[in-house]
Write a protein that holds these residues in place. Structure first.
Motif, PDB file in Angstrom:
ATOM      1  N   ASP A 340       0.813  -1.222   0.000  1.00 41.90           N
ATOM      2  CA  ASP A 340       0.000   0.000   0.000  1.00 41.90           C
ATOM      3  C   ASP A 340       0.845   1.271   0.000  1.00 41.90           C
ATOM      4  O   ASP A 340       0.313   2.365   0.199  1.00 41.90           O
ATOM      5  N   ASN A 341       2.167   1.123  -0.226  1.00 44.42           N
ATOM      6  CA  ASN A 341       3.012   2.315  -0.238  1.00 44.42           C
ATOM      7  C   ASN A 341       4.252   2.088  -1.094  1.00 44.42           C
ATOM      8  O   ASN A 341       4.614   0.945  -1.412  1.00 44.42           O
ATOM      9  N   ARG A 360      -2.369  -1.620  -3.559  1.00 39.60           N
ATOM     10  CA  ARG A 360      -3.696  -1.332  -2.996  1.00 39.60           C
ATOM     11  C   ARG A 360      -3.605  -0.017  -2.227  1.00 39.60           C
ATOM     12  O   ARG A 360      -3.041   0.035  -1.131  1.00 39.60           O
ATOM     13  N   LYS A 362      -4.773   2.912   0.057  1.00 40.94           N
ATOM     14  CA  LYS A 362      -5.730   3.041   1.154  1.00 40.94           C
ATOM     15  C   LYS A 362      -5.821   4.495   1.609  1.00 40.94           C
ATOM     16  O   LYS A 362      -4.819   5.191   1.716  1.00 40.94           O
ATOM     17  N   GLY A 363      -7.034   4.939   1.892  1.00 37.38           N
ATOM     18  CA  GLY A 363      -7.241   6.210   2.562  1.00 37.38           C
ATOM     19  C   GLY A 363      -7.025   7.461   1.730  1.00 37.38           C
ATOM     20  O   GLY A 363      -7.094   8.565   2.264  1.00 37.38           O
ATOM     21  N   GLU A 364      -6.791   7.321   0.440  1.00 42.25           N
ATOM     22  CA  GLU A 364      -6.574   8.484  -0.414  1.00 42.25           C
ATOM     23  C   GLU A 364      -7.764   8.671  -1.340  1.00 42.25           C
ATOM     24  O   GLU A 364      -8.180   7.741  -2.027  1.00 42.25           O
ATOM     25  N   THR A 365      -8.318   9.874  -1.366  1.00 42.27           N
ATOM     26  CA  THR A 365      -9.475  10.150  -2.220  1.00 42.27           C
ATOM     27  C   THR A 365      -9.171  11.152  -3.320  1.00 42.27           C
ATOM     28  O   THR A 365      -9.956  11.274  -4.264  1.00 42.27           O
ATOM     29  N   LYS A 463      -7.178  -6.464   6.473  1.00 44.52           N
ATOM     30  CA  LYS A 463      -8.262  -5.831   5.725  1.00 44.52           C
ATOM     31  C   LYS A 463      -9.589  -6.256   6.326  1.00 44.52           C
ATOM     32  O   LYS A 463      -9.769  -7.429   6.697  1.00 44.52           O
ATOM     33  N   ASN A 464     -10.528  -5.318   6.454  1.00 45.18           N
ATOM     34  CA  ASN A 464     -11.874  -5.655   6.910  1.00 45.18           C
ATOM     35  C   ASN A 464     -12.621  -6.356   5.789  1.00 45.18           C
ATOM     36  O   ASN A 464     -12.816  -5.800   4.716  1.00 45.18           O
TER      37      ASN A 464
END
Length: 510
Positions: A340-341, A360, A362-365, A463-464
């Motif tokens: 993820d980075n 993947r 995460k958290g970026e819109t 991951k949920n």
């Protein structure tokens, strides 16, 4: 006699409370009214829940509706087209039974009888299904065992058996995000048609399998979190706990297709459909197609179903023989790390064993930042000869000229609606698709991706997820249902060498 039927039903409810009820032929108005009263009494007993689907979170599944599933096979017209019940019985079924039915399974002739008109095209089938829902049932499966020549298309699809499923039920996702296999979208299920006269009992068997599958799903969900005498969890696997209405229809169609394909004569004349085992063979398992009018051999066919020359990049398993294909297909790596980075990606691209990496985010819109990050990662991978797969953000992947995209089921549906599949194929991208349930697998097979993933195989905290661990047995099942032409990628909780060996031995390619 009506009194005897009532006594039978009351005795069964007292002795063996039903988890699912399958209703067959009701030859008279009086019988239909009695069964309707029985269903009404059951609803009053178990509560008036409006849905059997689970829109709750993963941790709330123990509150699954206890009302029995009701599956109605409306036996009204024989296979040869002869009417079997009177109009007053049909009217009584609609008035007294339909309000309690979770799914009704008419064949084309029976759907026409219910609607009072002919169904001469795929569009007619889709519109007819909507009108049958308006009669009071929650879901309908119009069976396609009886083919028709579509007046708007030169093709007569006698090579396929295609069923249409439509439902009032909302999507499974708690936020209302749709999947291609959600019945609220309308779902076409396709298998090859087998030319056999030994088909007695197909309708009865199909509806019985749907009822049985729904009961299995409910039972397995009730086991989640329950411990046995030794303290071990006795819950079912993710695929079993995720059997809802579309999944039940998929399994039933696979079961019936296998039974028709293996039909043999018993005595004189046509024989019965063969009763086989739990679906486990690729050739009988249905795919979900986006357009039932398209033929695998059509020149304009665009890859939404199996057999497409224009589909997504085909890949081989790392263990596959070079003789498996006439084409020089890329080999999917034995490991597909998910990061993820950029820091992790920089470390992994330097390892000789790594040929594929999935990003993947995460958290970026912010779409601009997403495009920049994808481009940065693609530049790194390209400089080290590593193939980069982008999770979900297919536009950014196209823009950066990445190797491939990985889509979950909700993102897949949104991508289809936005024309993303066509854009990815025209740009030569590979595609991987996540699956967790039988209906999701059917949807993935219809797309014909580069690989299909299954997860989570083991429990994971990275991951949920809304699905229970699949287990190694499901990995083996998926391997059989997918076939060996498409790599199977196992995901979730594979965090040591021993588990890696286990998933490989169970049939995973990566």
């Amino acid at each position: 006699p009506i009194e005897f039927l009532k006594l039978q039903l009351d005795t069964l409810v007292e002795d063996m409370p039903p988890r699912a009820i399958k209703i067959g032929m009701l030859g008279s108005k009086e019988l239909a009214m009695q069964v309707g009263q029985f269903l009404k009494d059951l609803r009053n007993k178990y509560g008036n829940s409006s849905s059997h689907s689970s829109n709750d979170s993963h941790n709330d599944r123990d509150v699954d509706d206890e009302r029995p599933f009701v599956v109605l096979d409306p036996v009204m017209i024989s296979t040869s087209g002869h009417k079997l019940i009177q109009d007053d019985a049909k009217a009584a079924i609609v008035e007294h039974i339909f309000p309690f039915v979770d799914i009704v399974t008419p064949n084309k002739f029976e759907a026409e009888e219910l609607l009072g008109r002919s169904l001469n095209s795929f569009q007619d089938i889709e519109m007819g299904a909507k009108e049958i829902l308006d009669m009071g049932v929650k879901s309908v499966l119009i069976k396609g065992g009886h083919s028709f020549a579509d007046k708007d298309n030169h093709q007569n699809h006698n090579k396929y058996a295609q069923d249409y499923f439509l439902s009032k039920e909302p999507p499974l996702d708690k936020d209302g995000k749709e999947r291609l296999c959600d019945g609220c979208r309308g779902v076409w299920l396709r298998t090859n048609r087998y030319d056999s006269i030994h088909t007695h009992g197909t309708g009865c068997t199909l509806s019985s399998v749907i009822a049985s599958a729904l009961a299995i799903g409910h039972q397995q969900r009730s086991f989640v979190g329950r411990s046995g005498g030794d303290g071990d969890d006795v819950g079912g696997t993710g695929a079993a706990t995720s059997i809802y209405m579309t999944d039940a229809c998929v399994l039933a169609k696979a079961y019936i297709t296998a039974g028709v394909a293996r039909g043999v004569p018993i005595g004189q004349g046509p024989g019965p459909v063969v009763h086989t085992a739990f679906p486990s063979q690729k050739e009988y398992f249905p795919s979900i197609v986006l357009d039932p009018q398209l033929d695998d051999d059509d020149d304009d066919y665009d890859g939404y179903d199996d057999g497409s020359e224009e589909g997504f990049l085909k890949m081989k398993r790392a263990t596959a023989s070079t003789e498996c294909s006439e084409k020089h297909e890329p080999v999917l790596g034995k490991l597909l790390p998910i990061v993820d980075n950029v820091d992790w990606l920089e470390r992994l691209v330097k390892l000789e064993e790594i040929t594929d990496i999935q990003l993947r985010i995460k958290g970026e819109t912010d779409q601009g930042k997403i495009f920049d990050l994808v481009q940065q990662c693609q530049n790194l991978c390209e400089s080290h000869g590593v193939r980069l797969w982008i999770n979900d953000y297919w536009r950014a992947a196209i823009n950066a000229k990445c190797f491939g995209v990985h889509l979950g089921q909700e993102d897949l549906a949104r991508c289809v609606d936005e024309g993303g599949l066509e854009e990815m194929k025209s740009n030569g991208l590979a595609l991987g698709i996540s699956t967790h349930s039988y209906a999701e697998l059917s949807a993935a097979l219809g797309i014909k991706p580069s690989y299909i993933s299954l997860g989570p195989v083991f429990g994971t905290k990275s991951k949920n997820v809304a699905f229970d661990p699949q287990g190694l047995e499901t990995v083996s099942k998926w391997r059989d249902l997918i076939g060996f032409d498409t790599p199977l990628v196992a995901i979730g909780g594979i965090n040591d060498v021993e588990r890696t060996k286990q998933v490989k031995c169970s049939g995973a390619a990566c």
